[in-house]
Design a protein around this motif. Sequence first.
Motif, PDB file in Angstrom:
ATOM      1  N   VAL A   1      -1.414   4.919 -51.229  1.00 36.32           N
ATOM      2  CA  VAL A   1      -2.567   5.592 -51.818  1.00 36.32           C
ATOM      3  C   VAL A   1      -3.107   6.554 -50.765  1.00 36.32           C
ATOM      4  N   LYS A   2      -3.147   7.843 -51.125  1.00 34.35           N
ATOM      5  CA  LYS A   2      -3.645   8.865 -50.203  1.00 34.35           C
ATOM      6  C   LYS A   2      -4.906   9.489 -50.776  1.00 34.35           C
ATOM      7  N   LEU A   3      -5.830   9.807 -49.889  1.00 36.48           N
ATOM      8  CA  LEU A   3      -7.033  10.526 -50.274  1.00 36.48           C
ATOM      9  C   LEU A   3      -6.819  11.999 -49.964  1.00 36.48           C
TER      10      LEU A   3
ATOM     11  N   LEU B   1       0.962   6.418 -55.316  1.00 37.20           N
ATOM     12  CA  LEU B   1       2.414   6.364 -55.515  1.00 37.20           C
ATOM     13  C   LEU B   1       2.771   4.930 -55.868  1.00 37.20           C
ATOM     14  N   PHE B   2       3.439   4.758 -57.008  1.00 35.90           N
ATOM     15  CA  PHE B   2       3.772   3.414 -57.476  1.00 35.90           C
ATOM     16  C   PHE B   2       5.123   3.435 -58.171  1.00 35.90           C
ATOM     17  N   GLU B   3       5.678   2.256 -58.333  1.00 39.32           N
ATOM     18  CA  GLU B   3       6.958   2.108 -59.021  1.00 39.32           C
ATOM     19  C   GLU B   3       6.682   1.743 -60.476  1.00 39.32           C
ATOM     20  N   ASP B   4       7.275   2.504 -61.400  1.00 38.52           N
ATOM     21  CA  ASP B   4       7.062   2.212 -62.821  1.00 38.52           C
ATOM     22  C   ASP B   4       8.030   1.129 -63.304  1.00 38.52           C
ATOM     23  N   ASP B   5       8.002   0.850 -64.602  1.00 41.93           N
ATOM     24  CA  ASP B   5       8.836  -0.216 -65.171  1.00 41.93           C
ATOM     25  C   ASP B   5      10.323   0.062 -65.059  1.00 41.93           C
ATOM     26  N   GLN B   6      10.703   1.348 -64.956  1.00 43.76           N
ATOM     27  CA  GLN B   6      12.117   1.710 -64.822  1.00 43.76           C
ATOM     28  C   GLN B   6      12.553   1.790 -63.362  1.00 43.76           C
ATOM     29  N   GLY B   7      11.661   1.487 -62.426  1.00 47.16           N
ATOM     30  CA  GLY B   7      11.988   1.507 -61.008  1.00 47.16           C
ATOM     31  C   GLY B   7      11.851   2.869 -60.354  1.00 47.16           C
ATOM     32  N   LYS B   8      11.321   3.856 -61.075  1.00 44.78           N
ATOM     33  CA  LYS B   8      11.122   5.189 -60.520  1.00 44.78           C
ATOM     34  C   LYS B   8       9.758   5.262 -59.845  1.00 44.78           C
ATOM     35  N   VAL B   9       9.688   5.992 -58.738  1.00 44.92           N
ATOM     36  CA  VAL B   9       8.416   6.176 -58.057  1.00 44.92           C
ATOM     37  C   VAL B   9       7.666   7.317 -58.748  1.00 44.92           C
TER      38      VAL B   9
ATOM     39  N   GLU C   1     -20.407   9.825 -55.266  1.00 40.98           N
ATOM     40  CA  GLU C   1     -19.377   9.038 -55.950  1.00 40.98           C
ATOM     41  C   GLU C   1     -18.087   8.963 -55.130  1.00 40.98           C
ATOM     42  N   THR C   2     -17.744  10.045 -54.445  1.00 40.03           N
ATOM     43  CA  THR C   2     -16.544  10.054 -53.603  1.00 40.03           C
ATOM     44  C   THR C   2     -16.699   9.075 -52.448  1.00 40.03           C
ATOM     45  N   GLU C   3     -17.857   9.080 -51.805  1.00 40.43           N
ATOM     46  CA  GLU C   3     -18.104   8.140 -50.704  1.00 40.43           C
ATOM     47  C   GLU C   3     -18.015   6.689 -51.194  1.00 40.43           C
ATOM     48  N   LYS C   4     -18.562   6.425 -52.371  1.00 44.71           N
ATOM     49  CA  LYS C   4     -18.498   5.078 -52.959  1.00 44.71           C
ATOM     50  C   LYS C   4     -17.041   4.690 -53.236  1.00 44.71           C
ATOM     51  N   ALA C   5     -16.265   5.621 -53.793  1.00 37.68           N
ATOM     52  CA  ALA C   5     -14.862   5.348 -54.103  1.00 37.68           C
ATOM     53  C   ALA C   5     -14.056   5.086 -52.836  1.00 37.68           C
ATOM     54  N   ILE C   6     -14.290   5.875 -51.798  1.00 38.87           N
ATOM     55  CA  ILE C   6     -13.567   5.688 -50.532  1.00 38.87           C
ATOM     56  C   ILE C   6     -13.895   4.325 -49.941  1.00 38.87           C
ATOM     57  N   LYS C   7     -15.166   3.929 -49.995  1.00 44.70           N
ATOM     58  CA  LYS C   7     -15.556   2.614 -49.462  1.00 44.70           C
ATOM     59  C   LYS C   7     -14.847   1.493 -50.220  1.00 44.70           C
ATOM     60  N   ILE C   8     -14.814   1.583 -51.535  1.00 52.68           N
ATOM     61  CA  ILE C   8     -14.146   0.551 -52.335  1.00 52.68           C
ATOM     62  C   ILE C   8     -12.663   0.500 -52.009  1.00 52.68           C
TER      63      ILE C   8
ATOM     64  N   ARG D   1     -11.162   1.462 -49.265  1.00 52.18           N
ATOM     65  CA  ARG D   1     -10.976   0.915 -47.915  1.00 52.18           C
ATOM     66  C   ARG D   1     -11.154  -0.594 -47.913  1.00 52.18           C
ATOM     67  N   ASP D   2     -12.209  -1.063 -48.583  1.00 46.99           N
ATOM     68  CA  ASP D   2     -12.485  -2.505 -48.630  1.00 46.99           C
ATOM     69  C   ASP D   2     -11.316  -3.254 -49.270  1.00 46.99           C
ATOM     70  N   GLU D   3     -10.673  -2.646 -50.231  1.00 41.58           N
ATOM     71  CA  GLU D   3      -9.525  -3.279 -50.903  1.00 41.58           C
ATOM     72  C   GLU D   3      -8.208  -3.027 -50.161  1.00 41.58           C
ATOM     73  N   LYS D   4      -8.282  -2.304 -49.042  1.00 40.32           N
ATOM     74  CA  LYS D   4      -7.107  -1.999 -48.201  1.00 40.32           C
ATOM     75  C   LYS D   4      -6.011  -1.269 -48.984  1.00 40.32           C
ATOM     76  N   LEU D   5      -6.447  -0.285 -49.778  1.00 40.97           N
ATOM     77  CA  LEU D   5      -5.500   0.491 -50.565  1.00 40.97           C
ATOM     78  C   LEU D   5      -5.199   1.854 -49.947  1.00 40.97           C
ATOM     79  N   ILE D   6      -6.169   2.464 -49.284  1.00 45.75           N
ATOM     80  CA  ILE D   6      -5.971   3.791 -48.702  1.00 45.75           C
ATOM     81  C   ILE D   6      -5.109   3.672 -47.452  1.00 45.75           C
ATOM     82  N   THR D   7      -4.135   4.566 -47.331  1.00 46.21           N
ATOM     83  CA  THR D   7      -3.253   4.536 -46.174  1.00 46.21           C
ATOM     84  C   THR D   7      -3.505   5.685 -45.191  1.00 46.21           C
ATOM     85  N   ASN D   8      -4.272   6.697 -45.574  1.00 42.70           N
ATOM     86  CA  ASN D   8      -4.459   7.846 -44.695  1.00 42.70           C
ATOM     87  C   ASN D   8      -5.910   8.094 -44.314  1.00 42.70           C
ATOM     88  N   CYS D   9      -6.790   7.117 -44.448  1.00 42.11           N
ATOM     89  CA  CYS D   9      -8.203   7.362 -44.185  1.00 42.11           C
ATOM     90  C   CYS D   9      -8.811   6.232 -43.402  1.00 42.11           C
TER      91      CYS D   9
END
Length: 164
Positions: A105-107, A122-130, A147-154, A156-164
Amino acid sequence: MDNEKTFKTKTGFCHILPDKIVLTRDGIIGKVTTVSVGNNISRILIIYGGLSIGLFYFAFDNYRNGQIAQPILFGFLGVYLVYGIVNSINNSATPIIDRQKIKEVKLKKAIVGLTRSRFEVLFEDDQGKVKKRLIMLPGSLTNGQTETEKAIKIMRDEKLITNC
């Protein structure tokens, strides 16, 4: 759904759950998006393809008639649409993403006055394609910065963002 794990998007809300991400559409913009796009972007890509063919036709026709500026403009716009189609071919409009299948997940921060902030999932769908799912955040006219700051905090807290 836990209210602290929900943030506003351009067309609705994003709910971050322990096992998945759920995107819901709300209001007029969400309803229009549901009707025009649904859960698949192929309809939009076909429209862009038709527009680019039309632009190339007008460019060729104007070139044959001795015009110079119009063929360049129409050709440039046609190439731009084809570029957009090629870049969007692996995009998805799926409303539910399994968290186990998320690769990254990139911001992408907004360019003030030109673009809005977004998450690229970026995720893998049911057919295995990214595939790539864009989560567009609200713009500057709809309290976008807060709203952007709130989204970034959420994210980050969920450890989904990889570039921030």
